[in-house]
Scaffold this motif. Sequence first.
Motif, PDB file in Angstrom:
ATOM      1  N   LYS A   3       0.794  -1.296  -0.097  1.00  0.00           N
ATOM      2  CA  LYS A   3      -0.063   0.101  -0.059  1.00  0.00           C
ATOM      3  C   LYS A   3       0.906   1.297  -0.048  1.00  0.00           C
ATOM      4  CE  LYS A   3      -3.768  -2.259   1.963  1.00  0.00           C
ATOM      5  NZ  LYS A   3      -4.478  -3.118   0.975  1.00  0.00           N
ATOM      6  N   SER A   7       1.334   5.978  -3.014  1.00  0.00           N
ATOM      7  CA  SER A   7       1.308   7.384  -3.266  1.00  0.00           C
ATOM      8  C   SER A   7       2.939   7.912  -3.214  1.00  0.00           C
ATOM      9  CB  SER A   7       0.981   8.176  -1.914  1.00  0.00           C
ATOM     10  OG  SER A   7       1.725   7.812  -0.720  1.00  0.00           O
ATOM     11  N   ARG A  22      -5.710   1.946 -10.263  1.00  0.00           N
ATOM     12  CA  ARG A  22      -5.431   2.202  -8.853  1.00  0.00           C
ATOM     13  C   ARG A  22      -5.347   3.633  -8.514  1.00  0.00           C
ATOM     14  NH1 ARG A  22      -4.479  -1.250  -4.206  1.00  0.00           N
ATOM     15  NH2 ARG A  22      -5.696  -2.581  -5.610  1.00  0.00           N
ATOM     16  N   SER A  66      -7.725   6.687  -6.535  1.00  0.00           N
ATOM     17  CA  SER A  66      -7.479   7.249  -4.983  1.00  0.00           C
ATOM     18  C   SER A  66      -7.608   8.971  -5.291  1.00  0.00           C
ATOM     19  CB  SER A  66      -5.733   6.879  -4.698  1.00  0.00           C
ATOM     20  OG  SER A  66      -5.092   7.140  -5.785  1.00  0.00           O
TER      21      SER A  66
END
Length: 176
Positions: free
Chosen positions: A32, A35, A172, A176
């Motif tokens: 995860k 970012s 993905r 986000s």
Amino acid sequence: MFTTPAINSVLGILTVLGQLIILALFGSLVFKQTSNKFFRFFGENAFFISFLAVLGATIGSLFYSSIAGYEPCNLCWIQRIFMYPQVIIFGIALWKKDYTISSLNALILSILGAIIALYNHLIQMGITTGLCGASLVSCAKRYVMEFGYITMPMMSLTIFLLIIMLMVVNKRLKQS
């Protein structure tokens, strides 16, 4: 002029680079870390990178068959069937800036192509014996062997897996 061994070396290095990118992106997804700049770069440029990858794969396969004189086996032809249209799919997607349908098409073609490429690679590495149909060229014949495992089907498998990963990362990133 480029020689076939030089082309093999360059494509072998690019294959390893592609595999490292796949692993890094997969790791970012699993842990995860979506970012980070690396993940964002590949997600934002997924279609352009995929276009370059399939264009390079198409040119590479045409070099091997048309210039180096390596006759493709039946499984190689099937991989080409799943690879070549993606140059057009990604080219049109980039030109029109419409990525929705292209993503699904690329995923389907790449998953099917990856299955064939993996099967072909396993045959070439002697891990399994398999059928490849009536062909003048055996699917077990290796024209390329770089770093002890990179064959032409492994190059193809890497491109297909890279496209799959890039499409997943792109999706993905948009979520986000």
